[in-house]
Design an enzyme around this catalytic site. Structure first.
Site, PDB file in Angstrom:
ATOM      1  N   GLY A 178      12.332   7.069  -7.309  1.00  0.00           N
ATOM      2  CA  GLY A 178      12.235   6.955  -5.849  1.00  0.00           C
ATOM      3  C   GLY A 178      13.314   5.994  -5.368  1.00  0.00           C
ATOM      4  O   GLY A 178      13.137   5.283  -4.370  1.00  0.00           O
ATOM      5  N   LYS A 209       3.830   5.603   7.325  1.00  0.00           N
ATOM      6  CA  LYS A 209       2.930   5.519   6.161  1.00  0.00           C
ATOM      7  C   LYS A 209       1.977   6.714   6.166  1.00  0.00           C
ATOM      8  O   LYS A 209       1.384   7.022   7.195  1.00  0.00           O
ATOM      9  CB  LYS A 209       2.155   4.200   6.182  1.00  0.00           C
ATOM     10  CG  LYS A 209       1.355   3.963   4.911  1.00  0.00           C
ATOM     11  CD  LYS A 209       0.917   2.524   4.792  1.00  0.00           C
ATOM     12  CE  LYS A 209       0.014   2.300   3.586  1.00  0.00           C
ATOM     13  NZ  LYS A 209       0.699   2.537   2.312  1.00  0.00           N
ATOM     14  N   THR A 216      -3.948  -1.642  -0.382  1.00  0.00           N
ATOM     15  CA  THR A 216      -4.287  -3.076  -0.379  1.00  0.00           C
ATOM     16  C   THR A 216      -5.562  -3.325   0.420  1.00  0.00           C
ATOM     17  O   THR A 216      -6.409  -4.133   0.020  1.00  0.00           O
ATOM     18  CB  THR A 216      -3.120  -3.878   0.225  1.00  0.00           C
ATOM     19  OG1 THR A 216      -1.962  -3.565  -0.530  1.00  0.00           O
ATOM     20  CG2 THR A 216      -3.378  -5.364   0.196  1.00  0.00           C
ATOM     21  N   HIS A 266       0.376  -1.042   9.325  1.00  0.00           N
ATOM     22  CA  HIS A 266       1.637  -0.639   8.694  1.00  0.00           C
ATOM     23  C   HIS A 266       2.452   0.204   9.661  1.00  0.00           C
ATOM     24  O   HIS A 266       1.932   0.691  10.670  1.00  0.00           O
ATOM     25  CB  HIS A 266       1.372   0.174   7.419  1.00  0.00           C
ATOM     26  CG  HIS A 266       0.929  -0.655   6.254  1.00  0.00           C
ATOM     27  ND1 HIS A 266      -0.390  -1.027   6.078  1.00  0.00           N
ATOM     28  CD2 HIS A 266       1.621  -1.210   5.221  1.00  0.00           C
ATOM     29  CE1 HIS A 266      -0.479  -1.763   4.990  1.00  0.00           C
ATOM     30  NE2 HIS A 266       0.721  -1.891   4.440  1.00  0.00           N
TER      31      HIS A 266
HETATM   32  P1  NAD Z   1       9.753   6.480   0.698  1.00  0.00           P
HETATM   33  O1  NAD Z   1       9.247   7.805   1.170  1.00  0.00           O
HETATM   34  O2  NAD Z   1      10.779   5.776   1.493  1.00  0.00           O
HETATM   35  O3  NAD Z   1      10.340   6.645  -0.802  1.00  0.00           O
HETATM   36  C1  NAD Z   1       9.777   7.494  -1.769  1.00  0.00           C
HETATM   37  C2  NAD Z   1      10.914   8.074  -2.555  1.00  0.00           C
HETATM   38  O4  NAD Z   1      10.381   8.890  -3.605  1.00  0.00           O
HETATM   39  C3  NAD Z   1      11.815   8.982  -1.694  1.00  0.00           C
HETATM   40  O5  NAD Z   1      13.176   8.613  -1.849  1.00  0.00           O
HETATM   41  C4  NAD Z   1      11.555  10.361  -2.267  1.00  0.00           C
HETATM   42  O6  NAD Z   1      12.674  11.242  -2.163  1.00  0.00           O
HETATM   43  C5  NAD Z   1      11.213  10.005  -3.716  1.00  0.00           C
HETATM   44  N1  NAD Z   1      10.594  11.122  -4.431  1.00  0.00           N
HETATM   45  C6  NAD Z   1       9.748  12.073  -3.942  1.00  0.00           C
HETATM   46  N2  NAD Z   1       9.494  12.993  -4.890  1.00  0.00           N
HETATM   47  C7  NAD Z   1      10.180  12.606  -5.983  1.00  0.00           C
HETATM   48  C8  NAD Z   1      10.321  13.155  -7.297  1.00  0.00           C
HETATM   49  N3  NAD Z   1       9.735  14.323  -7.649  1.00  0.00           N
HETATM   50  N4  NAD Z   1      11.098  12.509  -8.196  1.00  0.00           N
HETATM   51  C9  NAD Z   1      11.715  11.344  -7.850  1.00  0.00           C
HETATM   52  N5  NAD Z   1      11.632  10.788  -6.620  1.00  0.00           N
HETATM   53  C10 NAD Z   1      10.885  11.422  -5.709  1.00  0.00           C
HETATM   54  O7  NAD Z   1       8.473   5.586   0.488  1.00  0.00           O
HETATM   55  P2  NAD Z   1       8.406   4.000   0.250  1.00  0.00           P
HETATM   56  O8  NAD Z   1       8.126   3.318   1.522  1.00  0.00           O
HETATM   57  O9  NAD Z   1       9.568   3.573  -0.581  1.00  0.00           O
HETATM   58  O10 NAD Z   1       7.059   3.895  -0.599  1.00  0.00           O
HETATM   59  C11 NAD Z   1       6.897   4.578  -1.818  1.00  0.00           C
HETATM   60  C12 NAD Z   1       5.488   4.329  -2.336  1.00  0.00           C
HETATM   61  O11 NAD Z   1       5.333   2.941  -2.645  1.00  0.00           O
HETATM   62  C13 NAD Z   1       4.379   4.660  -1.333  1.00  0.00           C
HETATM   63  O12 NAD Z   1       3.271   5.159  -2.018  1.00  0.00           O
HETATM   64  C14 NAD Z   1       4.065   3.307  -0.717  1.00  0.00           C
HETATM   65  O13 NAD Z   1       2.786   3.246  -0.145  1.00  0.00           O
HETATM   66  C15 NAD Z   1       4.190   2.446  -1.947  1.00  0.00           C
HETATM   67  N6  NAD Z   1       4.389   1.015  -1.719  1.00  0.00           N
HETATM   68  C16 NAD Z   1       3.824   0.187  -2.621  1.00  0.00           C
HETATM   69  C17 NAD Z   1       4.018  -1.164  -2.539  1.00  0.00           C
HETATM   70  C18 NAD Z   1       3.452  -2.053  -3.622  1.00  0.00           C
HETATM   71  O14 NAD Z   1       3.653  -3.279  -3.570  1.00  0.00           O
HETATM   72  N7  NAD Z   1       2.763  -1.516  -4.626  1.00  0.00           N
HETATM   73  C19 NAD Z   1       4.776  -1.710  -1.490  1.00  0.00           C
HETATM   74  C20 NAD Z   1       5.361  -0.840  -0.575  1.00  0.00           C
HETATM   75  C21 NAD Z   1       5.170   0.531  -0.704  1.00  0.00           C
END
Ligand code: NAD
Length: 288
Positions: free
Chosen positions: A30, A180, A187, A176
């Site tokens: 990602g 989202k 969380t 958020h």
């Molecule tokens: P985003 O949509 O900006 O990024 C997700 C990325 O994953 C995109 O670039 C997308 O193209 C890619 N993706 C989709 N399918 C894919 C595949 N088959 N192979 C590889 N990559 C693929 O989202 P984001 O804001 O970066 O958040 C991503 C996730 O992280 C969400 O679930 C979000 O809720 C979570 N998140 C978690 C935390 C944490 O601390 N755990 C913090 C922020 C966000």
């Protein structure tokens, strides 16, 4: 062969003695996403880690572009790939912030290849967690819906407050950005389950996700979980303990995504020294 073993043993010994820093190679899944870009930036500015590969959605607009340039840290000569099997062997740890189905697949790949994985993706189902747990003895993973050090401190504080304020009304409010997709936030759910656990309540029975109309008087054991969405808010969580004539509020506000990215990179450095198991950030930070 014996030459290879000698070299690698020597590297490990020097590394243990702190004479030689061995860099952990990280595969970011990602990598073109909001979180992926910040993770690459934190890797770039951290000691002991380096970007090994970047993966994004097959057929997406970033495939083939340079992962460093997409993240805004300059050219790294690492073209973004869409096929994990082409890049995973050359990496030590996978950091995956993508979508639940992809994170599950990558967990299975990490397991098969003997690699450690850090999963930050939220919205994972009960079934996903059952799969992780079933494979805990032969996998190494940190799986946490929130990797921020501050939020993990909040988890601990909420746990302590719940023990002290066990008969107060508890409401959780999270906000958020408008992009989202899952609600309430992972969380928010985690905070609710901490409160429920400490107050001996069954969250499935007492959780209240919003109110509308003549709902009647608030049941004593209810735990309210309210979701707000709007603008570019990175993430805010407040747990309110309301009693007679007073209210205690514990709040965490994320001002940027770097706190999550920093936590994910910290988890990568931590996991390479651990035995097999499924861990979360409370383990990484020694808060358990
Ligand atoms: P985003 O949509 O900006 O990024 C997700 C990325 O994953 C995109 O670039 C997308 O193209 C890619 N993706 C989709 N399918 C894919 C595949 N088959 N192979 C590889 N990559 C693929 O989202 P984001 O804001 O970066 O958040 C991503 C996730 O992280 C969400 O679930 C979000 O809720 C979570 N998140 C978690 C935390 C944490 O601390 N755990 C913090 C922020 C966000």
């Amino acid at each position: 062969m014996s030459y290879d073993i000698t070299i690698s043993t020597t590297i490990k010994r020097l590394s243990k003695q702190g004479i030689l820093e061995v860099s952990i190679k990280i595969l970011v899944v990602g990598c073109a996403g909001r979180m992926g870009r910040r993770i690459i930036s934190v890797i770039e500015n951290s000691d002991g880690v380096e970007l090994g590969a970047g993966l994004d959605m097959p057929g997406g607009p970033y495939i083939g572009l340079d992962a460093g340039e997409v993240a805004g840290v300059g050219k790294k000569n690492i073209p973004i790939s869409s096929n994990i099997s082409q890049v995973v062997d050359d990496c030590d740890v996978i950091i995956d912030f993508s979508v639940p189905s992809v994170s599950l697949e990558n967990f299975l790949t990490a397991h098969e290849k003997g690699k450690a994985i850090i999963i930050g993706t939220t919205g994972m189902s009960e079934e996903h967690y059952k799969t992780f747990d079933a494979m805990a003895k032969t996998s190494r993973a940190v799986i946490a819906p929130n990797m921020s050090v501050g939020v993990n401190a909040l988890f601990k504080l909420v746990s302590e407050a719940s023990k002290i304020l066990g008969d107060y009304d508890v409401e959780i409010v999270e906000m958020h950005h408008n992009q989202k997709v899952d609600a309430p936030s992972g969380t928010g759910v985690r905070l609710a389950s901490i409160v429920a656990h400490e107050m001996n309540r069954d969250l499935d029975k007492v959780a209240k996700y919003g109110r509308n109309g003549k709902e009647g008087v608030r049941p004593k054991n209810e735990i309210g979980i309210m979701t707000l969405r709007g603008g570019d808010v990175v993430g805010e969580h407040t747990v309110i303990f309301a009693g007679l004539g007073e209210r205690v509020e514990l709040t965490h506000r994320a001002g940027s995504r770097d706190n999550f990215a920093t936590g994910a990179v910290l988890a990568s450095k931590w996991i390479v020294k651990q035995q097999n198991g499924i861990y979360d950030m409370q383990d990484v930070l020694g808060l358990r």
